[in-house]
Design an enzyme around this catalytic site. Structure first.
Site, PDB file in Angstrom:
ATOM      1  N   ALA A  25       0.821  -1.213   0.000  1.00 51.99           N
ATOM      2  CA  ALA A  25       0.000   0.000   0.000  1.00 51.99           C
ATOM      3  C   ALA A  25       0.856   1.264   0.000  1.00 51.99           C
ATOM      4  CB  ALA A  25      -0.955  -0.005   1.184  1.00 51.99           C
ATOM      5  N   THR A  26       2.050   1.221   0.567  1.00 51.44           N
ATOM      6  CA  THR A  26       2.929   2.397   0.526  1.00 51.44           C
ATOM      7  C   THR A  26       3.207   2.774  -0.923  1.00 51.44           C
ATOM      8  OG1 THR A  26       3.954   1.840   2.643  1.00 51.44           O
ATOM      9  CG2 THR A  26       5.200   3.297   1.168  1.00 51.44           C
ATOM     10  N   CYS A  28       4.474   1.983  12.669  1.00 53.00           N
ATOM     11  CA  CYS A  28       5.484   2.883  12.107  1.00 53.00           C
ATOM     12  C   CYS A  28       5.994   3.872  13.142  1.00 53.00           C
ATOM     13  CB  CYS A  28       4.902   3.679  10.956  1.00 53.00           C
ATOM     14  SG  CYS A  28       3.536   2.873  10.180  1.00 53.00           S
ATOM     15  N   GLN A  31      -6.540  -0.939   5.342  1.00 51.63           N
ATOM     16  CA  GLN A  31      -7.181  -1.555   6.511  1.00 51.63           C
ATOM     17  C   GLN A  31      -8.581  -2.055   6.199  1.00 51.63           C
ATOM     18  OE1 GLN A  31      -5.993  -2.201   9.559  1.00 51.63           O
ATOM     19  NE2 GLN A  31      -4.015  -1.207   9.312  1.00 51.63           N
ATOM     20  N   SER A  91      -3.193  -3.777   0.495  1.00 47.06           N
ATOM     21  CA  SER A  91      -1.936  -4.390   0.899  1.00 47.06           C
ATOM     22  C   SER A  91      -2.164  -5.833   1.338  1.00 47.06           C
ATOM     23  CB  SER A  91      -1.352  -3.581   2.065  1.00 47.06           C
ATOM     24  OG  SER A  91      -0.260  -4.266   2.630  1.00 47.06           O
ATOM     25  N   GLY A  92      -1.438  -6.781   0.743  1.00 49.49           N
ATOM     26  CA  GLY A  92      -1.647  -8.210   1.012  1.00 49.49           C
ATOM     27  C   GLY A  92      -1.544  -8.603   2.481  1.00 49.49           C
ATOM     28  N   HIS A  93      -0.554  -8.032   3.179  1.00 52.11           N
ATOM     29  CA  HIS A  93      -0.309  -8.535   4.537  1.00 52.11           C
ATOM     30  C   HIS A  93      -1.298  -8.037   5.577  1.00 52.11           C
ATOM     31  CE1 HIS A  93       1.748  -5.073   6.636  1.00 52.11           C
ATOM     32  NE2 HIS A  93       1.983  -4.678   5.388  1.00 52.11           N
ATOM     33  N   ASN A 130      -5.696   3.130  10.444  1.00 53.89           N
ATOM     34  CA  ASN A 130      -4.900   2.034  10.978  1.00 53.89           C
ATOM     35  C   ASN A 130      -4.705   2.090  12.488  1.00 53.89           C
ATOM     36  OD1 ASN A 130      -3.447   4.263   9.601  1.00 53.89           O
ATOM     37  ND2 ASN A 130      -1.701   3.466  10.753  1.00 53.89           N
TER      38      ASN A 130
HETATM   39  C1  LIG Z   1      -0.313  -0.857   6.461  1.00 56.66           C
HETATM   40  C2  LIG Z   1      -0.857   0.362   5.852  1.00 56.66           C
HETATM   41  C3  LIG Z   1      -0.201   1.005   4.801  1.00 56.66           C
HETATM   42  C4  LIG Z   1       1.135   0.526   4.274  1.00 56.66           C
HETATM   43  O1  LIG Z   1       1.001  -0.711   3.637  1.00 56.66           O
HETATM   44  P1  LIG Z   1       2.309  -1.557   3.251  1.00 56.66           P
HETATM   45  O2  LIG Z   1       1.775  -2.601   2.328  1.00 56.66           O
HETATM   46  O3  LIG Z   1       2.809  -2.122   4.524  1.00 56.66           O
HETATM   47  O4  LIG Z   1       3.253  -0.642   2.584  1.00 56.66           O
HETATM   48  C5  LIG Z   1      -0.772   2.133   4.275  1.00 56.66           C
HETATM   49  N1  LIG Z   1      -1.935   2.601   4.733  1.00 56.66           N
HETATM   50  C6  LIG Z   1      -2.609   2.015   5.739  1.00 56.66           C
HETATM   51  C7  LIG Z   1      -3.912   2.582   6.190  1.00 56.66           C
HETATM   52  C8  LIG Z   1      -2.082   0.877   6.342  1.00 56.66           C
HETATM   53  O5  LIG Z   1      -2.747   0.317   7.344  1.00 56.66           O
END
Ligand SMILES: *Cc1c(COP(=O)(O)O)cnc(C)c1O
Length: 404
Positions: free
Chosen positions: A77-78, A333, A185, A205-207, A157
């Site tokens: 997501a970044t 973070c 999220q 974001s997959g994780h 988040n």
């Molecule tokens: C975790 C998160 C991100 C970043 O996602 P990554 O895949 O870890 O880079 C961005 N925005 C929100 C709201 C998140 O929770």
């Protein structure tokens, strides 16, 4: 080393989630037998890799009412947020150089906005109310003739607050401004539909939904209107030229499978986690005095609770419970720094309340038995820390004098 059986209960699912065992199973063949490059056009290794990638694209698109062609794979997501904001800003700078976002966005959105400001763009940061929500009238009032993009997250988040995405999409469409939402999220945890909600770009974001780390996607609308972006990664022209680089086939397969599982069981899973989360909240209120909830309870992810315990330092509480439960004091973070989170500050709560906040992130594998164990531990550690706090004692005496 701790043995696996004694590992603490994991309640930090807003930071990351474990890979679901059936996701891992789906991924495994793509590391070994089916290891091909999805861009190889001349043999079965390439074809089967491409087929697997297209299947995952479909699984992800279906869940949000998109078409497979509208899904661009990224590293997370970044990267998706960077591509959306920089890509739109650069592509539409002839129309204008103004963007709108909110103060409670993830750092990767805020830092990208800061970067764009240095490049000569203007950004409006909408405030949030004490419930964590942006104000729709303020959003509408902030839109100018030179506004090209509104970027508002679907779910926060730290405090799990859900923004009114449908209403935001409607306003943006009426004013012919593009709407991007960071759904890292929300994806797989709340119903999202890009057409019904007038979403033009969406990051995931997959994780965050039981897929692997290091993989994500950006949905980019292809019609009504057709959204264009300036690529931020140049090379072989993968992903319609928007994101070059050999595709991470096993991770993509895993993320597709993870999406499918979420969308198959979404209603039951929301009901189950919400019940557990509400049980946790009710029990805390009964057993631990002087706590407060940060952000709206109604407009919130089913799996999130963000609480402050008066006169208890968040970091001390986390240290006190860490052998029983893995929690965090805000976003992963910022948890390295002791500064109070920008999201909690934006709620307008005191620095003291912000520093005493704890985030509970329930997950697919969380059980009621685990919640009960966490409650027992919390009750003990909170009262121990308070017993050691001169401020708590002074406060308590004052409260008693008021009664008598
Ligand atoms: C975790 C998160 C991100 C970043 O996602 P990554 O895949 O870890 O880079 C961005 N925005 C929100 C709201 C998140 O929770």
């Amino acid at each position: 080393m701790m043995s696996p059986v004694s590992r603490p209960i994991y309640l930090d699912n807003n930071a990351t989630t474990p890979v679901d065992p059936s996701v891992l199973e789906a991924m495994l063949p793509y590391f070994t037998e089916m290891f091909g490059n999805a861009a190889s056009r001349n043999h079965i290794y390439g074809w089967e890799a491409e087929q697997a990638v297209e299947n995952a694209r479909e699984q992800i698109a279906q869940g949000i009412g998109a078409t497979a062609k509208e899904i661009i794979f990224t590293s997370g997501a970044t990267e998706s947020n960077n591509l959306a904001l920089k890509g739109i800003a650069e592509r539409y700078e002839d129309k204008g150089k103004h963007l709108i976002t909110s103060v409670s966005e993830h750092k990767c959105v805020l830092d990208t906005c800061r970067y764009l400001e240095q490049k000569g763009y203007e950004v409006t940061y909408l405030p949030i109310s004490k419930d964590g929500l942006i104000n729709l009238d303020a959003l509408e009032a902030a839109i100018r003739p030179d506004t090209v993009l509104v970027s508002i997250m679907a779910a926060n988040n730290e405090i799990g607050v859900l923004q009114p995405i449908s209403a935001i999409g409607k306003i943006c469409t009426e004013h012919e401004v593009l709407f991007h939402t960071d759904a890292a999220q929300a994806f797989g945890k709340v119903p999202l539909h890009v057409d019904k909600m007038n979403i033009h770009l969406l990051s995931l974001s997959g994780h965050k939904f039981y897929g692997p780390k290091g993989i994500g996607a950006l949905y980019v609308r292809r019609k009504n209107p057709r959204v264009q972006l300036v690529a931020q990664m140049h090379g072989g022209g993968h992903e319609r030229g928007l994101r070059s680089g050999t595709l991470a086939v096993p991770s993509i397969v895993g993320m597709g499978k993870a999406a499918e599982i979420c969308f198959t069981n979404m209603d039951q899973e929301i009901a189950r986690t919400e019940w557990l989360r509400n049980y946790l909240w009710e029990q805390v209120q009964q057993r631990i005095p002087e706590n407060s909830l940060n952000g709206s309870l109604e407009d919130r992810l089913a799996n999130n609770l963000n609480l402050s315990f008066a006169f208890v330092e968040g970091e001390s509480l986390l240290m006190g419970v860490h052998d029983t439960v893995a929690l965090s004091s805000g976003s992963a973070c910022t948890s390295a720094s002791l500064e109070a989170s920008h999201v909690l500050k934006a709620l307008g709560i005191s620095d003291e309340q912000a520093r005493s906040s704890i985030r509970f992130g329930l997950g697919r594998f969380t059980t009621k038995e685990e919640i009960d164990r966490v409650l027992d531990k919390l009750e003990i550690v909170v009262s121990r820390l308070r017993a050691m706090s001169p401020q708590w004692q002074a406060h308590h005496q004052k409260a008693q004098q008021a009664v008598y």
